[in-house]
Design a protein around this motif. Structure first.
Motif, PDB file in Angstrom:
ATOM      1  N   PHE A  62       0.926  -1.364  -0.047  1.00 25.60           N
ATOM      2  CA  PHE A  62      -0.184  -0.022   0.122  1.00 25.60           C
ATOM      3  C   PHE A  62       0.721   1.251  -0.031  1.00 25.60           C
ATOM      4  N   ASN A  63       2.125   1.016  -0.065  1.00 29.97           N
ATOM      5  CA  ASN A  63       3.087   2.248  -0.261  1.00 29.97           C
ATOM      6  C   ASN A  63       3.087   2.792  -1.494  1.00 29.97           C
ATOM      7  N   THR A  64       1.942   2.919  -2.450  1.00 30.25           N
ATOM      8  CA  THR A  64       2.199   3.326  -3.709  1.00 30.25           C
ATOM      9  C   THR A  64       2.357   4.792  -4.018  1.00 30.25           C
ATOM     10  N   THR A  65       2.553   5.628  -2.720  1.00 33.88           N
ATOM     11  CA  THR A  65       2.884   7.037  -3.082  1.00 33.88           C
ATOM     12  C   THR A  65       4.319   7.384  -2.713  1.00 33.88           C
ATOM     13  N   PHE A  86       5.007   9.327  -0.530  1.00 30.46           N
ATOM     14  CA  PHE A  86       5.344   9.708   1.092  1.00 30.46           C
ATOM     15  C   PHE A  86       5.729   8.426   1.608  1.00 30.46           C
ATOM     16  N   GLN A  87       7.026   8.285   1.847  1.00 28.70           N
ATOM     17  CA  GLN A  87       7.594   7.046   2.295  1.00 28.70           C
ATOM     18  C   GLN A  87       7.605   7.262   4.129  1.00 28.70           C
ATOM     19  N   LYS A  88       7.274   6.439   4.725  1.00 28.07           N
ATOM     20  CA  LYS A  88       7.475   6.447   5.981  1.00 28.07           C
ATOM     21  C   LYS A  88       8.895   6.051   6.343  1.00 28.07           C
ATOM     22  N   ASN A 107       8.790  14.176   9.753  1.00 29.64           N
ATOM     23  CA  ASN A 107       7.928  12.824   9.557  1.00 29.64           C
ATOM     24  C   ASN A 107       8.776  12.043   8.372  1.00 29.64           C
ATOM     25  N   ARG A 114       1.715  12.441  -6.529  1.00 31.46           N
ATOM     26  CA  ARG A 114       1.575  11.677  -5.441  1.00 31.46           C
ATOM     27  C   ARG A 114       2.236  10.200  -5.595  1.00 31.46           C
ATOM     28  N   ASN A 160       1.056  13.424   5.811  1.00 32.70           N
ATOM     29  CA  ASN A 160       1.387  12.112   6.722  1.00 32.70           C
ATOM     30  C   ASN A 160       1.298  12.514   8.215  1.00 32.70           C
ATOM     31  N   LEU A 205      -3.896   7.300   0.193  1.00 32.98           N
ATOM     32  CA  LEU A 205      -4.189   6.491   1.338  1.00 32.98           C
ATOM     33  C   LEU A 205      -3.052   6.359   2.269  1.00 32.98           C
ATOM     34  N   ASN A 206      -1.994   6.582   1.775  1.00 32.59           N
ATOM     35  CA  ASN A 206      -0.685   6.593   2.670  1.00 32.59           C
ATOM     36  C   ASN A 206      -0.819   7.647   3.760  1.00 32.59           C
ATOM     37  N   HIS A 207      -1.425   8.925   3.362  1.00 33.16           N
ATOM     38  CA  HIS A 207      -1.406   9.849   4.233  1.00 33.16           C
ATOM     39  C   HIS A 207      -2.443   9.480   5.490  1.00 33.16           C
ATOM     40  N   SER A 254      -0.823   7.074   7.622  1.00 35.15           N
ATOM     41  CA  SER A 254       0.001   7.369   8.386  1.00 35.15           C
ATOM     42  C   SER A 254      -0.363   7.965   9.820  1.00 35.15           C
ATOM     43  N   VAL A 255      -1.271   8.821   9.573  1.00 34.92           N
ATOM     44  CA  VAL A 255      -2.175   9.565  10.816  1.00 34.92           C
ATOM     45  C   VAL A 255      -2.921   8.694  11.580  1.00 34.92           C
ATOM     46  N   ARG A 311      -0.840   6.977  14.089  1.00 35.55           N
ATOM     47  CA  ARG A 311      -0.365   7.527  15.277  1.00 35.55           C
ATOM     48  C   ARG A 311      -1.733   7.859  16.258  1.00 35.55           C
TER      49      ARG A 311
END
Lengths: 408, 276
Positions: free
Chosen positions: A18-21, A23-25, A43, A278, A342, B58-60, B63-64, B67
């Motif tokens: 599900f990490n297809t954007t 914004f990498q954690k 972040n 994105r 995020n 969805l990643n946003h 992530s929130v 938390r």
């Protein structure tokens, strides 16, 4: 700042669940090292520099990859163009790929005006470069007497070390050398080359915007900026600079009419741009002549569709240019929106009264400080003018409207 | 999930009123933190949630929510959460390609003037189809969350069509399926009268406020920007819609909030920790 993490070890299938954007954690092994970028301290997102270090500092460390920054142009499009050129020049120095789109002049003209980087520690792409380095080659020939441990170290820094630096300085009075500029891969989109054809399938939107969106998507897919493609060790970032989007040259009448016929063409394009960004390793800076748009709700919608929005208001041509209170600055900078990526909180700058100044070697953005009223003549002249400038009255104590200076 | 907000609204994951249409609005501020709150709230309450995420990936949200203590990936795997990624699906419609298949939900982008019928069909099929026994776990009442509705105006849909869509969703989800609907709408600028302007976000706001049962208005402080107090929320509960009230409901509650990394804190006006 922490050094970039090691390369990717895990296969791509694990991360595409599900990490297809973009914004990498921040996890231990999944960050990849792309020159010219660094993870954010807040972040863990990948940040790139805008080319203006004070803007970077102000706005959370840099531009997050995968976001759109909106710059509302100033009246004569001088400083917003400068900021865009800084952004592209930073891309050239960091070896990112560029995509430039203009409507008025050819993208090559814009690229030729890029400011020259101040190369005190950037290794050269051509043999001409090392002579500009600050270390003196003649002295290195002698054996070092005191610092003899450093004798065997290379005198010129390798290219990898130079490009890992975040944020460079540029000299505005000189343009970038053609050799450096041609080393960067640059893609162009010039609106007059894509004339509006009669479209039968699409009833909404303008041809120029859809052509731009299509060419952006093709570029992202072909060159592998897409996050869905398997990760390799040589990823790069695409920097997209769109100059004067929404002006009349795009065929859009947003800036001409009070009630534009295609009111949602630009906003739909921005939505599509956001969707593209994105899911890819790219970052976009868009300048819009918002002072020409009469409908403020439309400007609000455009602002909300971008992640980050700043507005430049220059003093050129207004009475503030000769106002002695503003003599240290070239204009005001308003932060309209800060991104919320995020995380729940966004980091707006603490002060809302920011001013910028373009010096030869630096574009500084700092808090507006009005000098104290010390002499009688200064206060008499400026009090009347300052009464109109209510927005910046925070630091100035004499913000009352035209009261007479107390004479003893 | 913000516990202070739960006590203010007299709701908890174990007991909340069903059949409610909660409207979250903001004016010159950002109320999306409330959407995160409601998402985690209803997931904790073991409801079946359909989330139309039109503005962020969805990643946003995951992530929130991480938390805040809820895992969206797990909820998706178990079938509790259905997430529509508006951004991703819209690309296949905005840039038509022969090989890609367009998603039916974002099909309205092809001709926004025609309305949001396809989006409504998507909502109805996902929420009501699964309620008739799918062999999986039994979830609570269905909940529809929309973030955010006003972006549809930017995509060319008229305010009337958006109001129709919200009315249909309310009729389906609240009345028929006894679930809840939460929508976020954003407008900016001061309140102004649009002369005959049918497309305005003000008309949308007024129409939605008329339809809703709980309205949460988020706005900035009237005195300007403050680092410690990010704004104020006015919660208005329309009590006359509830048949079983005992006459003891306050018409509106005003309180201030501050958003930080792991949540938001709510306090009565003037009692911020920075002030006291």
């Amino acid at each position: 700042m922490a050094a970039p993490m090691s390369g990717v070890d895990k296969p791509s299938a694990e991360r595409s669940s599900f990490n297809t954007t973009s914004f990498q954690k921040k996890t231990r092994s999944k960050l990849i090292a792309i020159p010219g970028s660094r993870p954010s301290v807040q972040n863990g997102q990948l940040l790139v520099s805008t080319g203006v270090t004070s803007l970077d500092y102000l706005l959370g460390g840099g531009l997050a990859v995968g976001t759109v920054r909106l710059i509302e142009e100033d009246r004569y499009d001088s400083y917003s163009r400068m900021v865009l050129k800084y952004f592209l020049a930073e891309g050239v120095v960091c070896r990112h790929e560029l995509f430039v789109s203009t409507a008025q002049e050819s993208p090559d003209d814009l690229l030729q005006e890029l400011p020259a980087p101040i190369l005190d520690d950037v290794a050269g792409h051509t043999p001409v470069e090392p002579s500009r380095l600050s270390c003196d080659p003649q002295h290195g020939l002698d054996a070092m007497k005191i610092a003899w441990r450093y004798q065997n170290l290379p005198k010129v820094q390798s290219a990898l070390a130079s490009s890992s630096r975040f944020g460079h300085y540029y000299d505005v009075s000189k343009t970038m050398e053609p050799e450096i500029r041609q080393a960067a891969r640059c893609h162009r989109f010039y609106v007059p080359e894509h004339p509006n054809q009669a479209s039968s399938t699409r009833s909404t939107g303008l041809e120029s915007y859809s052509a731009l969106l299509t060419s952006l998507q093709e570029l992202i897919h072909k060159k592998g900026f897409d996050l869905a493609t398997p990760m390799s060790n040589s990823r790069n970032i695409l920097r997209i600079g769109l100059h004067s989007l929404g002006s009349a040259l795009w065929g859009d009448d947003l800036c001409c009419h009070d009630n534009p016929t295609n009111g949602h063409a630009l906003t739909t394009f921005l939505y599509g741009l956001r969707a593209l960004l994105r899911s890819s390793l790219s970052v976009a800076v868009v300048t819009v002549p918002s002072h020409l748009i009469q409908d403020r709700t439309l400007v609000g919608r455009i602002t909300r569709l971008c992640d980050h929005a700043i507005a430049l208001e220059s003093f050129k041509g207004s009475e503030r240019e000769t106002n002695p209170l503003y003599k240290d600055y070239h204009g005001l900078l308003h932060v309209r929106q800060a991104p919320r990526l995020n995380c729940l909180a966004s980091n707006l700058p603490d002060h809302k009264d920011l001013a910028f100044k373009l010096k030869r070697k630096q574009f500084t953005v700092k808090r507006l400080h009005l000098p104290p009223d010390l002499s009688e003549t200064v206060s008499r002249v400026s009090r009347g003018e300052l009464a109109g400038a209510t927005a910046v009255a925070s630091a100035c104590s004499s913000a009352t409207s035209g009261n007479r200076h107390l004479d003893f | 999930m913000f516990t202070e907000l739960n006590s203010i609204l007299n709701a908890s994951p174990d007991s909340f009123t069903q059949g409610e249409f909660i409207l979250v609005t903001d004016r010159q501020s950002d109320a999306s933190f409330l959407i995160h709150h409601f998402l985690c709230f209803y997931l904790r309450a073991r409801c079946k949630v359909l989330f139309l995420g039109l503005v962020q990936s969805l990643n946003h949200y995951s992530s929130v929510s991480q938390r805040l203590g809820v895992s969206l990936a797990q909820a998706k795997d178990k079938g509790q959460l259905i997430f529509l990624e508006g951004l991703k699906d819209s690309l296949s419609v905005l840039i038509p390609q022969e090989s890609s298949k367009a998603s039916e939900a974002m099909d309205f982008l092809r001709d926004p003037a025609a309305g949001l019928r396809s989006l409504y069909q998507f909502v109805r099929s996902r929420l009501s189809g699964a309620a008739d026994g799918d062999g999986g776990e039994e979830w609570g009442p269905p909940v529809l969350l929309v973030d955010d509705v006003s972006v549809l105006l930017s995509l060319g849909v008229s305010a009337g069509a958006v109001l129709d869509f919200s009315h249909y969703c309310r009729a389906t989800v609240c009345s028929r399926l006894k679930g809840n609907v939460v929508m976020l709408t954003r407008c900016d600028g001061e309140e102004q009268e649009d002369e005959g302007d049918d497309e305005g976000p003000e008309n949308l706001l007024k129409g939605l406020t008329h339809q809703c049962s709980i309205a949460l208005h988020v706005q900035g402080l009237p005195t300007g920007f403050c680092r410690d107090i990010h704004g104020q929320v006015c919660a208005r509960v329309l009590c006359w819609r509830q048949k079983q009230t005992d006459g003891q409901c306050t018409p509106s509650k005003l309180f201030q909030y501050k958003v930080h990394d792991k949540g938001a804190s709510f306090f009565a006006r003037g009692t911020s920790s920075a002030v006291l």
